[in-house]
Motif scaffolding. Structure first.
Motif, PDB file in Angstrom:
ATOM      1  N   ASN A   1       0.905  -1.282  -0.034  1.00 15.49           N
ATOM      2  CA  ASN A   1      -0.132   0.010  -0.106  1.00 15.49           C
ATOM      3  C   ASN A   1       0.815   1.133  -0.101  1.00 15.49           C
ATOM      4  O   ASN A   1       1.621   1.573   1.103  1.00 15.49           O
ATOM      5  CB  ASN A   1      -1.082   0.023   1.420  1.00 15.49           C
ATOM      6  CG  ASN A   1      -1.749   1.238   1.280  1.00 15.49           C
ATOM      7  OD1 ASN A   1      -1.747   2.096   0.648  1.00 15.49           O
ATOM      8  ND2 ASN A   1      -2.901   1.138   2.065  1.00 15.49           N
ATOM      9  N   PRO A   2       0.960   1.816  -1.026  1.00 10.56           N
ATOM     10  CA  PRO A   2       1.769   3.023  -1.263  1.00 10.56           C
ATOM     11  C   PRO A   2       1.476   4.155  -0.293  1.00 10.56           C
ATOM     12  O   PRO A   2       2.343   5.023  -0.195  1.00 10.56           O
ATOM     13  CB  PRO A   2       1.782   3.527  -2.580  1.00 10.56           C
ATOM     14  CG  PRO A   2       0.490   2.938  -3.258  1.00 10.56           C
ATOM     15  CD  PRO A   2       0.311   1.617  -2.283  1.00 10.56           C
ATOM     16  N   TYR A   3       0.128   4.334   0.260  1.00 10.43           N
ATOM     17  CA  TYR A   3      -0.187   5.437   1.065  1.00 10.43           C
ATOM     18  C   TYR A   3       0.024   5.028   2.520  1.00 10.43           C
ATOM     19  O   TYR A   3      -0.448   5.992   3.416  1.00 10.43           O
ATOM     20  CB  TYR A   3      -1.489   5.577   0.651  1.00 10.43           C
ATOM     21  CG  TYR A   3      -1.618   5.982  -0.928  1.00 10.43           C
ATOM     22  CD1 TYR A   3      -1.100   7.129  -1.327  1.00 10.43           C
ATOM     23  CD2 TYR A   3      -2.448   4.903  -1.761  1.00 10.43           C
ATOM     24  CE1 TYR A   3      -1.247   7.363  -2.680  1.00 10.43           C
ATOM     25  CE2 TYR A   3      -2.563   5.434  -2.809  1.00 10.43           C
ATOM     26  CZ  TYR A   3      -1.787   6.628  -3.529  1.00 10.43           C
ATOM     27  OH  TYR A   3      -1.868   6.791  -4.588  1.00 10.43           O
TER      28      TYR A   3
ATOM     29  N   GLU B   1       2.169   7.408   4.482  1.00 11.51           N
ATOM     30  CA  GLU B   1       1.292   8.937   4.486  1.00 11.51           C
ATOM     31  C   GLU B   1       0.444   9.157   5.523  1.00 11.51           C
ATOM     32  O   GLU B   1       0.228   9.751   6.417  1.00 11.51           O
ATOM     33  CB  GLU B   1       0.848   9.487   3.105  1.00 11.51           C
ATOM     34  CG  GLU B   1       0.197  10.692   3.146  1.00 11.51           C
ATOM     35  CD  GLU B   1      -0.309  10.967   1.639  1.00 11.51           C
ATOM     36  OE1 GLU B   1      -0.112  10.213   0.653  1.00 11.51           O
ATOM     37  OE2 GLU B   1      -0.887  11.827   1.458  1.00 11.51           O
ATOM     38  N   LEU B   2      -0.544   7.886   5.601  1.00  6.47           N
ATOM     39  CA  LEU B   2      -1.458   7.738   6.608  1.00  6.47           C
ATOM     40  C   LEU B   2      -1.113   7.648   8.180  1.00  6.47           C
ATOM     41  O   LEU B   2      -1.367   8.320   9.118  1.00  6.47           O
ATOM     42  CB  LEU B   2      -2.322   6.565   6.329  1.00  6.47           C
ATOM     43  CG  LEU B   2      -3.537   6.354   7.422  1.00  6.47           C
ATOM     44  CD1 LEU B   2      -4.528   7.260   7.093  1.00  6.47           C
ATOM     45  CD2 LEU B   2      -4.335   5.071   7.072  1.00  6.47           C
TER      46      LEU B   2
ATOM     47  N   LYS C   1       0.170  10.869   9.588  1.00  4.69           N
ATOM     48  CA  LYS C   1      -0.863  11.753   9.828  1.00  4.69           C
ATOM     49  C   LYS C   1      -1.825  11.027  11.047  1.00  4.69           C
ATOM     50  O   LYS C   1      -2.987  11.753  11.320  1.00  4.69           O
ATOM     51  CB  LYS C   1      -1.537  12.001   8.884  1.00  4.69           C
ATOM     52  CG  LYS C   1      -0.866  12.964   7.721  1.00  4.69           C
ATOM     53  CD  LYS C   1      -1.429  13.507   6.448  1.00  4.69           C
ATOM     54  CE  LYS C   1      -0.955  14.493   5.677  1.00  4.69           C
ATOM     55  NZ  LYS C   1      -1.444  14.451   4.357  1.00  4.69           N
TER      56      LYS C   1
ATOM     57  N   PRO D   1      -3.938  10.525  14.226  1.00  9.42           N
ATOM     58  CA  PRO D   1      -4.153  11.588  15.181  1.00  9.42           C
ATOM     59  C   PRO D   1      -3.886  10.920  16.759  1.00  9.42           C
ATOM     60  O   PRO D   1      -4.627  11.350  17.404  1.00  9.42           O
ATOM     61  CB  PRO D   1      -5.675  11.877  15.041  1.00  9.42           C
ATOM     62  CG  PRO D   1      -6.302  10.527  14.362  1.00  9.42           C
ATOM     63  CD  PRO D   1      -5.234  10.055  13.729  1.00  9.42           C
TER      64      PRO D   1
ATOM     65  N   LYS E   1      -9.211   8.118  17.060  1.00  2.00           N
ATOM     66  CA  LYS E   1     -10.531   7.719  16.666  1.00  2.00           C
ATOM     67  C   LYS E   1     -10.324   7.102  15.138  1.00  2.00           C
ATOM     68  O   LYS E   1     -11.523   6.637  14.671  1.00  2.00           O
ATOM     69  CB  LYS E   1     -11.589   8.716  16.749  1.00  2.00           C
ATOM     70  CG  LYS E   1     -12.093   9.282  18.081  1.00  2.00           C
ATOM     71  CD  LYS E   1     -13.058  10.085  18.266  1.00  2.00           C
ATOM     72  CE  LYS E   1     -13.781  10.400  19.402  1.00  2.00           C
ATOM     73  NZ  LYS E   1     -14.525  11.504  19.355  1.00  2.00           N
ATOM     74  N   LEU E   2      -9.212   7.160  14.804  1.00  4.73           N
ATOM     75  CA  LEU E   2      -9.258   6.581  13.066  1.00  4.73           C
ATOM     76  C   LEU E   2      -9.085   5.053  13.412  1.00  4.73           C
ATOM     77  O   LEU E   2      -8.371   4.577  13.915  1.00  4.73           O
ATOM     78  CB  LEU E   2      -8.027   7.286  12.651  1.00  4.73           C
ATOM     79  CG  LEU E   2      -8.059   7.049  11.094  1.00  4.73           C
ATOM     80  CD1 LEU E   2      -7.707   8.218  10.008  1.00  4.73           C
ATOM     81  CD2 LEU E   2      -7.054   5.875  10.669  1.00  4.73           C
ATOM     82  N   LYS E   3      -9.855   4.571  12.250  1.00  2.94           N
ATOM     83  CA  LYS E   3      -9.632   3.078  12.314  1.00  2.94           C
ATOM     84  C   LYS E   3      -9.268   2.870  10.691  1.00  2.94           C
ATOM     85  O   LYS E   3     -10.174   3.338   9.962  1.00  2.94           O
ATOM     86  CB  LYS E   3     -10.772   2.432  12.524  1.00  2.94           C
ATOM     87  CG  LYS E   3     -10.705   0.806  12.352  1.00  2.94           C
ATOM     88  CD  LYS E   3     -11.958   0.209  12.916  1.00  2.94           C
ATOM     89  CE  LYS E   3     -12.998  -0.516  11.829  1.00  2.94           C
ATOM     90  NZ  LYS E   3     -14.070  -0.955  12.320  1.00  2.94           N
ATOM     91  N   PHE E   4      -8.210   2.224  10.397  1.00  5.57           N
ATOM     92  CA  PHE E   4      -7.900   1.854   8.974  1.00  5.57           C
ATOM     93  C   PHE E   4      -7.805   0.416   8.773  1.00  5.57           C
ATOM     94  O   PHE E   4      -7.215  -0.224   9.148  1.00  5.57           O
ATOM     95  CB  PHE E   4      -6.607   2.541   8.513  1.00  5.57           C
ATOM     96  CG  PHE E   4      -6.202   2.160   7.046  1.00  5.57           C
ATOM     97  CD1 PHE E   4      -7.165   2.047   6.016  1.00  5.57           C
ATOM     98  CD2 PHE E   4      -4.855   1.946   6.803  1.00  5.57           C
ATOM     99  CE1 PHE E   4      -6.777   1.751   4.848  1.00  5.57           C
ATOM    100  CE2 PHE E   4      -4.479   1.764   5.393  1.00  5.57           C
ATOM    101  CZ  PHE E   4      -5.446   1.488   4.461  1.00  5.57           C
ATOM    102  N   GLU E   5      -8.935  -0.148   7.891  1.00  2.84           N
ATOM    103  CA  GLU E   5      -9.029  -1.346   7.404  1.00  2.84           C
ATOM    104  C   GLU E   5      -7.912  -1.611   6.194  1.00  2.84           C
ATOM    105  O   GLU E   5      -8.522  -1.398   5.067  1.00  2.84           O
ATOM    106  CB  GLU E   5     -10.394  -1.828   7.200  1.00  2.84           C
ATOM    107  CG  GLU E   5     -11.166  -1.965   8.454  1.00  2.84           C
ATOM    108  CD  GLU E   5     -12.560  -2.464   8.115  1.00  2.84           C
ATOM    109  OE1 GLU E   5     -13.645  -2.271   9.097  1.00  2.84           O
ATOM    110  OE2 GLU E   5     -12.825  -3.099   7.061  1.00  2.84           O
ATOM    111  N   CYS E   6      -6.978  -2.069   6.515  1.00  2.00           N
ATOM    112  CA  CYS E   6      -5.884  -2.096   5.224  1.00  2.00           C
ATOM    113  C   CYS E   6      -5.819  -3.546   4.606  1.00  2.00           C
ATOM    114  O   CYS E   6      -5.696  -4.497   5.419  1.00  2.00           O
ATOM    115  CB  CYS E   6      -4.611  -1.906   6.081  1.00  2.00           C
ATOM    116  SG  CYS E   6      -3.272  -1.871   4.752  1.00  2.00           S
ATOM    117  N   LEU E   7      -6.233  -3.587   3.563  1.00  2.00           N
ATOM    118  CA  LEU E   7      -6.079  -4.948   2.861  1.00  2.00           C
ATOM    119  C   LEU E   7      -4.613  -5.285   2.860  1.00  2.00           C
ATOM    120  O   LEU E   7      -3.598  -4.773   2.650  1.00  2.00           O
ATOM    121  CB  LEU E   7      -6.667  -4.884   1.169  1.00  2.00           C
ATOM    122  CG  LEU E   7      -7.960  -4.468   1.116  1.00  2.00           C
ATOM    123  CD1 LEU E   7      -8.256  -4.170  -0.262  1.00  2.00           C
ATOM    124  CD2 LEU E   7      -8.810  -5.399   1.971  1.00  2.00           C
TER     125      LEU E   7
ATOM    126  N   LYS F   1      24.288  25.806 -20.818  1.00  2.00           N
ATOM    127  CA  LYS F   1      23.597  24.575 -20.504  1.00  2.00           C
ATOM    128  C   LYS F   1      22.548  24.408 -21.461  1.00  2.00           C
ATOM    129  O   LYS F   1      22.104  23.217 -21.463  1.00  2.00           O
ATOM    130  CB  LYS F   1      23.125  24.762 -19.036  1.00  2.00           C
ATOM    131  CG  LYS F   1      21.975  25.568 -18.880  1.00  2.00           C
ATOM    132  CD  LYS F   1      21.482  25.850 -17.397  1.00  2.00           C
ATOM    133  CE  LYS F   1      20.531  26.977 -17.209  1.00  2.00           C
ATOM    134  NZ  LYS F   1      20.284  27.272 -15.891  1.00  2.00           N
TER     135      LYS F   1
END
Lengths: 371, 371
Positions: free
Chosen positions: A72-74, A77-78, A81, A83, A104-110, A279
């Protein structure tokens, strides 16, 4: 798997393996992505491709062992950031999803099947081995590898030559038009001499990883066509370029007609200005007349005009007129560090450039034929 | 021609006209390059193309009158690096070369025939005219023109609408998916109302030129299909887009179901995080549930996973679920300035966004259908 990590540790782990995990040249799924592995008592991040494998250990709490293969290239970045300073990473063995929670952030990452990830092999039984510091190694890389070739026509010149003999470590790179060589002493001599050509683009990545705030011991081992590099919590395995690197010592000129000492920043300013119109032309040709007390620079562009400039210098020997690619001269000056640089030249011959007070760095640049 | 200029004045003159002088869209020689003109008692720099003409006066000594037409993209880079604060510019009328001297550097700059340069015309007999300040105008441009369309399918939406009536100046831009409107008072009312659609990319350049450290008076005159803008030593002539701009007041919603007050930086952070994986998908769709005390954000990317986050808010009215393009929301939040922003929504209807304490700026964004 259930891990509790500090945000900064998670980010450091990801940052270490990120570049290898996202090598755009890879089409193989198994060579993209990274492995988070907490199967034993440590949390490991790994990324691996044909050219380079890297792994690192980060601190954290393992509440439940496990592993996850993420492409996951992001991701970074996530996580940068998120919180919250405390991050929870969980993955049930049966799920394909890894859950990252911060605040409060939840990331369901494949994720992918961890069995499809080729783990970074630990190279053993090397034929040669030495130790240096991260500061020395980074300095050697940064002052040489830029001079390598970028075209694939002769792969050997896309690498930087590492030459370790006795108590001296040297690195050298050349594209056949210019050459950069840097030498440093080793604390303890090497047993079996080590010669290897390392792809310069891998060295750039290794240099980025080497800590410079506090010098750290770096262990380097040569194994077949690989090199293993170990420092702190980081282990890197790089492929080497096969083939013979030419005898670089033969290229370094020793017989000169004219020796010039000039202020580094004044000379850099003049070459930069003379390069502005040049140049845009095919080769950034700058004509230099090295004279008594003054260097005269001249550059031309058929579309825009002619620039002439003068810089004060001290000269011994005979005056000389010679042309160089301005970009190469600027590249060299960027890697000089003293207030003054010394230019040793001879008609139609390569020029030797060195810091005035430091002979550990050697730069050679071949002149251009203009007539 | 023989001129003596301070380096900073020369650079200021070149910087003012540079962008127009090097418009890459121009193939006409006469529309590339700049004119240095010292035919009367002032030193003028001019650049002119089909869309925009600009001229400025810089201080300096005219030892010999004359003019030069120069098309050299490197001129400014060179003059900025000249090793002297006093620059001499000379050109014999019969020569095609202009000589720029600073310190020991001499640049023989090729020039073209000044008769081939179309001078910037001064627009007279405008049908309408008003005065504002550089700070007000820059603020109006920067808070609206970003919302315009970039595709050429409907040229009218590539412009920003300037609407001056009575003692009010408004600017508005829309790409039909979102709209930004900003209003400011005029010190003295305009006599004849002025409506004009100005190409947004020209406004960007005008905004760059407008001084903000000290507010300067800006005079704007509408003449046929052009606008003349004058401030300080700078005179700009811009082309207008023909056609009728739609009635933007009709687009601004007034009837709402739910009003949310939320901290700008907390909300921005959450939308940024939710955009990280969504931005890679086709439309950067973020689903918002505006509830009592909390906004729930959700975004999905089929390749990477799902992000969910929560931000505290105050709500009046009824809870609401609605989806927006995250990029548009971030664009709006970037142009809000208060600690809190107010979101006024209604199911399946455009949302109105404003700074809590300031109604001069109005943002409208249309929702996305996700089901």
């Amino acid at each position: 798997m259930k891990l509790i990590l500090k945000k900064e540790d998670l980010n450091k782990g990801l940052q270490t393996v990120q570049k290898v995990a996202q090598n755009k040249n890879n089409n193989l799924t198994s060579e993209n992505g990274l492995l988070i592995k907490a199967m034993n008592d440590v949390i490991e991040f790994q990324a691996n491709d044909y050219d380079m494998g890297i792994k690192t250990i980060v601190p954290g709490i393992i509440e439940e062992k496990g592993e996850a293969f993420v492409a996951n290239p992001y991701l970074m970045e996530l996580t940068r950031k998120l919180p919250s300073d405390e991050i929870e990473i969980t993955k049930k063995d049966a799920d394909t999803q890894m859950i990252i929670k911060g605040g409060k952030l939840k990331f369901e990452c494949l994720t992918m099947n961890p069995n499809d990830f080729n783990e970074v092999e630990i190279l053993e039984n090397g034929y040669s081995h030495f130790t240096t510091t991260s500061v020395v190694l980074k300095d050697l890389i940064d002052n040489t590898s830029y001079a390598c070739a970028t075209d694939v026509a002769r792969p050997i010149f896309m690498g930087t030559y590492l030459d370790v003999q006795g108590d001296t470590i040297s690195m050298v790179a050349t594209d056949t038009h210019r050459l950069a060589l840097k030498t440093a002493p080793l604390d303890s001599p090497i047993e079996n001499p080590l010669q290897a050509v390392i792809p310069s683009r891998l060295l750039t990545e290794i240099s980025r990883q080497l800590p410079t705030d506090i010098p750290e011991a770096v262990e380097i081992t040569a194994v077949r066509s690989y090199l293993a590099i170990k420092f702190g919590n980081v282990y890197i395995r790089t492929r080497l370029i096969e083939g013979e690197f030419p005898n670089y010592r033969r290229v370094i000129p020793t017989d000169f007609q004219c020796s010039i000492t000039v202020g580094r920043s004044e000379f850099t300013g003049a070459v930069e200005r003379a390069s502005i119109v040049a140049k845009d032309a095919q080769y950034n040709v700058i004509n230099f007349v090295f004279g008594d007390g003054e260097i005269h620079l001249m550059s031309q562009n058929p579309d825009y005009g002619t620039i002439e400039d003068y810089v004060a210098c001290q000269m011994t020997g005979e005056p000389l007129e010679i042309s160089f690619n301005g970009k190469f001269i600027l590249d060299i000056l960027k890697h000089c560090h003293d207030d003054e640089v010394v230019l040793n030249t001879r008609q139609n011959s390569p020029m030797l450039v060195q810091d005035k007070g430091n002979e550990a760095s050697v730069f050679v640049v071949t002149p251009m034929r203009t007539k």
